[in-house]
Design an enzyme around this catalytic site. Structure first.
Site, PDB file in Angstrom:
ATOM      1  N   HIS A 188       0.632  -1.243   0.032  1.00  0.00           N
ATOM      2  CA  HIS A 188       0.027  -0.061   0.008  1.00  0.00           C
ATOM      3  C   HIS A 188       0.987   1.379   0.100  1.00  0.00           C
ATOM      4  O   HIS A 188       0.500   2.238  -0.609  1.00  0.00           O
ATOM      5  CB  HIS A 188      -0.761   0.063   1.311  1.00  0.00           C
ATOM      6  CG  HIS A 188      -2.015  -0.984   0.793  1.00  0.00           C
ATOM      7  ND1 HIS A 188      -2.530  -0.980  -0.079  1.00  0.00           N
ATOM      8  CD2 HIS A 188      -2.786  -1.933   1.740  1.00  0.00           C
ATOM      9  CE1 HIS A 188      -3.634  -2.012  -0.063  1.00  0.00           C
ATOM     10  NE2 HIS A 188      -3.592  -2.487   1.080  1.00  0.00           N
ATOM     11  N   GLU A 428      -4.814  -9.556 -30.751  1.00  0.00           N
ATOM     12  CA  GLU A 428      -3.409  -9.812 -29.815  1.00  0.00           C
ATOM     13  C   GLU A 428      -2.810 -11.249 -30.434  1.00  0.00           C
ATOM     14  O   GLU A 428      -2.078 -11.899 -29.900  1.00  0.00           O
ATOM     15  CB  GLU A 428      -3.752  -9.955 -28.553  1.00  0.00           C
ATOM     16  CG  GLU A 428      -4.552 -10.444 -28.211  1.00  0.00           C
ATOM     17  CD  GLU A 428      -4.984 -10.141 -26.299  1.00  0.00           C
ATOM     18  OE1 GLU A 428      -4.176  -9.794 -25.761  1.00  0.00           O
ATOM     19  OE2 GLU A 428      -5.915 -10.899 -26.144  1.00  0.00           O
ATOM     20  N   ASP A 452       0.723  -9.105 -26.401  1.00  0.00           N
ATOM     21  CA  ASP A 452       0.806 -10.675 -26.684  1.00  0.00           C
ATOM     22  C   ASP A 452       0.957 -10.462 -28.141  1.00  0.00           C
ATOM     23  O   ASP A 452       1.481 -11.816 -28.775  1.00  0.00           O
ATOM     24  CB  ASP A 452      -0.741 -10.926 -26.330  1.00  0.00           C
ATOM     25  CG  ASP A 452      -0.802 -11.578 -24.945  1.00  0.00           C
ATOM     26  OD1 ASP A 452       0.193 -12.174 -24.722  1.00  0.00           O
ATOM     27  OD2 ASP A 452      -1.817 -11.373 -24.276  1.00  0.00           O
ATOM     28  N   CYS A 499      -3.809  -0.920 -27.487  1.00  0.00           N
ATOM     29  CA  CYS A 499      -3.953  -0.796 -25.664  1.00  0.00           C
ATOM     30  C   CYS A 499      -3.117  -1.602 -25.273  1.00  0.00           C
ATOM     31  O   CYS A 499      -2.683  -1.694 -24.016  1.00  0.00           O
ATOM     32  CB  CYS A 499      -5.374  -1.280 -25.126  1.00  0.00           C
ATOM     33  SG  CYS A 499      -5.623  -3.148 -25.423  1.00  0.00           S
TER      34      CYS A 499
HETATM   35  C1  PEP Z   1      -1.847  -6.780 -24.767  1.00  0.00           C
HETATM   36  O1  PEP Z   1      -1.768  -8.216 -24.612  1.00  0.00           O
HETATM   37  O2  PEP Z   1      -1.186  -6.054 -25.373  1.00  0.00           O
HETATM   38  C2  PEP Z   1      -2.671  -6.433 -23.834  1.00  0.00           C
HETATM   39  C3  PEP Z   1      -2.982  -5.177 -23.823  1.00  0.00           C
HETATM   40  O3  PEP Z   1      -3.306  -7.313 -22.791  1.00  0.00           O
HETATM   41  P1  PEP Z   1      -2.570  -7.971 -21.574  1.00  0.00           P
HETATM   42  O4  PEP Z   1      -0.987  -7.013 -21.387  1.00  0.00           O
HETATM   43  O5  PEP Z   1      -3.445  -7.613 -20.351  1.00  0.00           O
HETATM   44  O6  PEP Z   1      -2.218  -9.203 -22.120  1.00  0.00           O
HETATM   45 MG    MG Z   2      -3.107  -9.495 -23.954  1.00  0.00          MG
END
Ligand code: PEP
Ligand code: MG
Length: 577
Positions: A188, A428, A452, A499
């Protein structure tokens, strides 16, 4: 000058005197007492007092708008009612004739040890909460005065470790930075330090009492602290601190500004979050929405499989708290590196290539439906996007949508209001990127999970430090898949975001804009720097060099469920009636 290393939690430079923070040490009598009832009464009174203190800290943090830290104290107050883990073991010790102090020390230590022995990192970190409560109980039982442990001058605070209630009681105006010998990045203290943005170093094993009063510089960038630094270090790091302050002030000016290039190309800058505790970070960093809410954290933070109502509460909180911003919630991506005991998943030879994400959800429909029903109920409270991870085949998307549709029909039959929402998938896997044209027909948006996508395209385990020399985050194959996915999406009126971590890479911002990306979703702290990059970019130079027309359709579909009606082959007409 001496230099000591630690693990940085927050970047930045702190310059000033050190104050060594020492919690009181108590000598606890081992002698047995005869008045058991009196000890139990002292214990109960102390427990009530500490509980009232924790509730007061909760109110204070809520008033300050720190909902995440407030949650810590709310949990503490509730823990003090836990008979099985805390109250009964202490009462048993007092029944044997031990003092209330003895019972608190041994009873709370046993509970802390139990948490520490758990495999799950989240529960491990809860042992610090129990120790924090033990110290608060002992302070009350010993009648200690804990005010003024911080001193009266601004200082870099050095401590063995800091409990959340100690951290939150600190006078922020006197705190230049934090250094602790212990602590974990999940603790924390680390969470609080991040949310307050204090330059912070943990696991600095050399901290010593004789640092007290010495002049020092904490260099978060290089994970070290200089004790009595040389003049050239002082000059260099003072200049860096000044530059940081100027940069920060400039970044603040970007709040409320559009994320648009000099020549008028707009890109949405969204944030990646793990749950309701991140709402403030989204708002404070002026994110335009949430491009990835990793819902698996709702599961990871629960001791048991979260119920539909528990999930609904979490999703609703985020959607309501951030409305009218769009919030894309990714369905549970458990498996691979994220395992949970209560899921009873079998051990696999190659977990990253194994039973994870939609593969689990489609195999366990009751589990999946609980989440989809919670999401659909929450859709009435904001602007929701539902996103399915780890897709490789068209049938998976159709099956996910089919189950979502079933849930919607069930809820409507029950008289539950379901709002509008968009549907998207993570791209991904190379399979999904290469089949993007077919997949785009089924959804409103794509979000490229470059973490990924890089792992599976380059066959490089993203968890392995020893493969770093072979890893190339800018691998041309990955960049080509990103570009082709964006183009495929746009051919079918499907908007495309990124993302994965690559979205926040400032050296690629122009490249992604050139590809026509519609949204970048990044950690909240990267939003304003990225907006700066976007606003400094001038894409007209590429447009004049390359006569190739943009694949992107004009005008782009609005980010609304109604847009789905434009897709003749889509499921959305049926979904929205
Ligand atoms: C990714 O694979 O780029 C992603 C955003 O998901 P995570 O990092 O949670 O696997
Ligand atoms: Mg991922």
């Amino acid at each position: 000058m001496e230099v000591f290393k630690g693990t940085k939690i927050v970047n930045g430079i702190a310059i000033g005197k050190i104050k060594v923070y020492k919690a009181p040490v108590y000598t606890i009598s081992e002698e047995l007492v005869s008045d058991i009832a009196a000890e139990i009464a002292r214990f109960d009174a102390a427990r009530e007092k500490v509980q009232a203190e924790q509730n007061a800290l909760y109110d204070k943090e809520m008033k300050a708008g720190h909902k995440d830290t407030a949650g810590i104290f709310e949990a503490h107050a509730m823990m003090l009612d836990d008979e099985e883990t805390l109250i009964d073991p202490c009462k048993e010790l007092m029944a044997e004739g031990h003092t209330a102090e003895y019972a608190v020390r041994d009873g709370f230590d046993a509970a802390a040890a139990m948490f520490l022995n758990m495999e799950d990192e989240y529960f491990k970190a809860r042992s610090a909460d129990v120790i924090d409560l033990k110290n608060a109980m002992l302070d009350v039982l010993f009648g200690a005065d804990t005010a003024n442990l911080q001193g009266t001058e601004p200082a870099i605070l050095v401590a063995e470790d800091l409990a959340p209630s100690e951290t939150v009681k600190l006078d922020k105006s006197l705190l230049l930075g934090l250094v602790t010998r212990q602590g974990s990045s999940n603790s924390h203290t680390a969470i609080l330090a991040r949310s307050m943005n204090w330059p912070t170093l943990i696991q600095c094993h050399d901290v010593a009492d004789d640092w007290d009063g010495k002049f020092a510089i904490l260099d978060g960038y290089n994970s070290c602290i200089y004790i009595e630094p040389d003049q050239d270090i002082i000059d260099k790091l003072s200049a860096k601190q000044k530059e940081d302050k100027e940069k920060e002030a400039k970044l603040q000016e970007l709040k409320g500004q559009p994320s648009v290039t000099k020549d008028g190309q707009h890109v949405k800058l969204y944030a990646n979050i793990g749950g309701p505790k991140d709402i403030n970070a989204v708002i404070d960093n002026d994110a335009e929405g949430v491009g990835l809410f990793r819902s698996e954290f709702v599961y990871l933070n629960s001791k048991t499989d979260p119920t539909e109502d528990e999930q609904f509460a979490a999703y609703k909180k985020v959607l309501e708290g951030l409305a009218p911003r769009m919030v894309i919630i990714r369905t549970c991506d458990i498996g691979a590196d994220k395992t949970i005991d209560y899921m009873n998943l079998e051990k696999e030879e190659n977990p990253a290539l194994g039973f994870r994400a939609v593969r689990i959800c489609l195999t366990r429909p009751a589990f999946f439906k609980r989440q989809l029903r919670a999401l659909l109920r929450a859709s009435a409270y904001g602007n929701l996007g539902i996103m399915f991870p780890m897709i490789i085949s068209l049938w998976e998307v159709q099956k996910c949508k089919g189950i979502l549709n079933e849930c919607k029909a069930e809820l409507e039959a029950e008289g539950v209001k379901v709002g509008n929402y968009q549907i998207g998938i993570m791209i991904e896997t190379p399979a999904a990127a290469l089949c993007a044209d077919e997949l785009a027909e089924e959804v409103d948006f794509f979000s490229l999970g470059t973490n990924d996508l890089t792992q599976y395209t380059c066959a490089i385990d993203r968890q392995s430090a020893s493969l770093e020399p072979f890893s190339n985050t800018h691998h041309p194959a990955v960049l080509r898949l990103i570009r082709e996915t964006i183009e495929a999406g746009h051919r079918h009126n499907t908007w495309v975001g990124i993302c994965g971590e690559l979205g926040a890479d400032p050296t690629l911002t122009e490249e992604f804009l050139k590809m026509g990306v519609d949204e970048l979703s990044v950690n909240p702290k990267s939003i304003l720097p990225l907006r700066g990059n976007v606003r400094n970019a001038d894409m007209s130079k590429y447009k004049t060099q390359s006569p190739k027309p943009e694949a992107k359709p004009e005008p782009k579909p609005e980010v609304k469920a109604e847009a789905k009606a434009e897709k003749p082959k889509g499921f959305f007409g049926r979904l929205f009636g």
